[in-house]
Scaffold this active site. Structure first.
Site, mmCIF file in Angstrom:
data_model
loop_
_atom_site.group_PDB
_atom_site.id
_atom_site.type_symbol
_atom_site.label_atom_id
_atom_site.label_comp_id
_atom_site.label_asym_id
_atom_site.label_seq_id
_atom_site.Cartn_x
_atom_site.Cartn_y
_atom_site.Cartn_z
ATOM 1 N N TYR A 198 0.366 -1.111 -0.693
ATOM 2 C CA TYR A 198 0.434 0.291 0.217
ATOM 3 C C TYR A 198 0.637 1.206 0.017
ATOM 4 O O TYR A 198 0.875 1.893 -0.920
ATOM 5 C CB TYR A 198 -0.761 -0.360 1.286
ATOM 6 C CG TYR A 198 -1.728 1.569 1.541
ATOM 7 C CD1 TYR A 198 -2.847 1.618 0.897
ATOM 8 C CD2 TYR A 198 -1.418 2.223 2.282
ATOM 9 C CE1 TYR A 198 -3.425 2.146 0.633
ATOM 10 C CE2 TYR A 198 -2.087 3.768 2.099
ATOM 11 C CZ TYR A 198 -3.328 3.660 1.609
ATOM 12 O OH TYR A 198 -4.079 4.122 2.185
ATOM 13 N N LYS A 257 0.599 4.450 -2.933
ATOM 14 C CA LYS A 257 0.746 5.318 -2.676
ATOM 15 C C LYS A 257 1.913 6.745 -2.589
ATOM 16 O O LYS A 257 1.956 7.889 -3.666
ATOM 17 C CB LYS A 257 0.385 5.873 -0.895
ATOM 18 C CG LYS A 257 -0.828 5.276 -1.272
ATOM 19 C CD LYS A 257 -2.386 5.746 -2.047
ATOM 20 C CE LYS A 257 -3.611 5.895 -1.610
ATOM 21 N NZ LYS A 257 -4.699 6.320 -2.157
#
Length: 237
Positions: free
Chosen positions: A135, A139
């Site tokens: 994740y 990002k």
């Protein structure tokens, strides 16, 4: 009145963003993975249109872009959809925003959802093709993508937004940040002209914040875009 696309709008930040824009009189086209998630009549009546498809499947992303094209030229696109699940995080959070951006008729305003966790992401882009992106990696990449677009298309503004750790289904009920503040920056950037800078900002609750240094590194930006072009087979105009 603006025509605005919001991805991942069946619940949470995406739904709140889309609802706020519609309540302000804008024409909002929402994206949901499954139309069955829209459980009430008002969920469909308030939108200009609804796009459906799985953002983890690039063929379905192409179909979503085709559906979006039927509505004409968007004034703004808010790439809100996201997941923390591996291995989908790299695709949903970074590859899909690139692919949709490359396939759509360029909106005047591009807004990408980031996270403070991008600061611990990796610049090792081999993780993208390998399907091992975390994740945090995804990002970092989407924040870099947002800032890379600022110098590529004249007349298009592009920003990244950290909505904070808010109590949504993904954030969890114990998340400490304010849920309403979590969508207000996206709405503001999509519909107002007083943001400074007018493009290339990394925002948290309408305040500029410094992103990870790699996000503004032109060499890394170019390398990321080349990697995404190869991965998707779709060049950036």
């Amino acid at each position: 009145m603006a025509l605005i696309l919001v991805t991942g709008a069946s619940s949470g930040l995406g739904y709140n963003t889309a609802k706020a824009l519609a309540d302000d009189g804008h024409d909002v086209v929402t994206h949901v993975r499954d139309r069955a998630r829209l459980t009430g009549a008002e969920d469909t009546a308030r939108w200009k249109g609804v796009l459906t498809g799985d953002l983890a499947d690039l063929e379905q992303v192409r179909e979503i872009a085709r559906q979006a094209g039927e509505f004409g030229h968007f004034d703004a696109a808010i790439h809100n959809a996201g997941t923390m699940r591996a291995p989908e995080a790299g695709t949903v959070n970074a590859v899909t925003p690139y692919l949709l951006t490359a396939l759509l008729d360029k909106p005047a305003r591009l807004i990408y959802l980031s996270s403070s966790m991008h600061r611990t992401g990796s610049t090792d882009l081999r993780r993208l093709a390998a399907g091992t992106a975390t994740y945090d990696d995804s990002k970092l990449w989407v924040t870099t993508l947002a800032l890379a677009f600022t110098s590529r298309w004249e007349g298009t503004s592009s920003h990244a937004v950290d909505p904070g750790w808010v109590p949504t289904r993904m954030g969890g009920p114990g998340a400490p940040d304010d849920l309403t503040a979590g969508h207000e920056t996206q709405v503001w950037l999509a519909t107002h002209h007083e943001a400074t800078p007018s493009t290339g900002g990394y925002w948290y609750h309408r305040q500029m914040q410094p992103p990870h240094p790699a996000c503004r590194d032109e060499e890394f930006q170019a390398r990321l875009i080349r990697t995404l072009e190869t991965h998707t087979g779709v060049p950036l105009a």
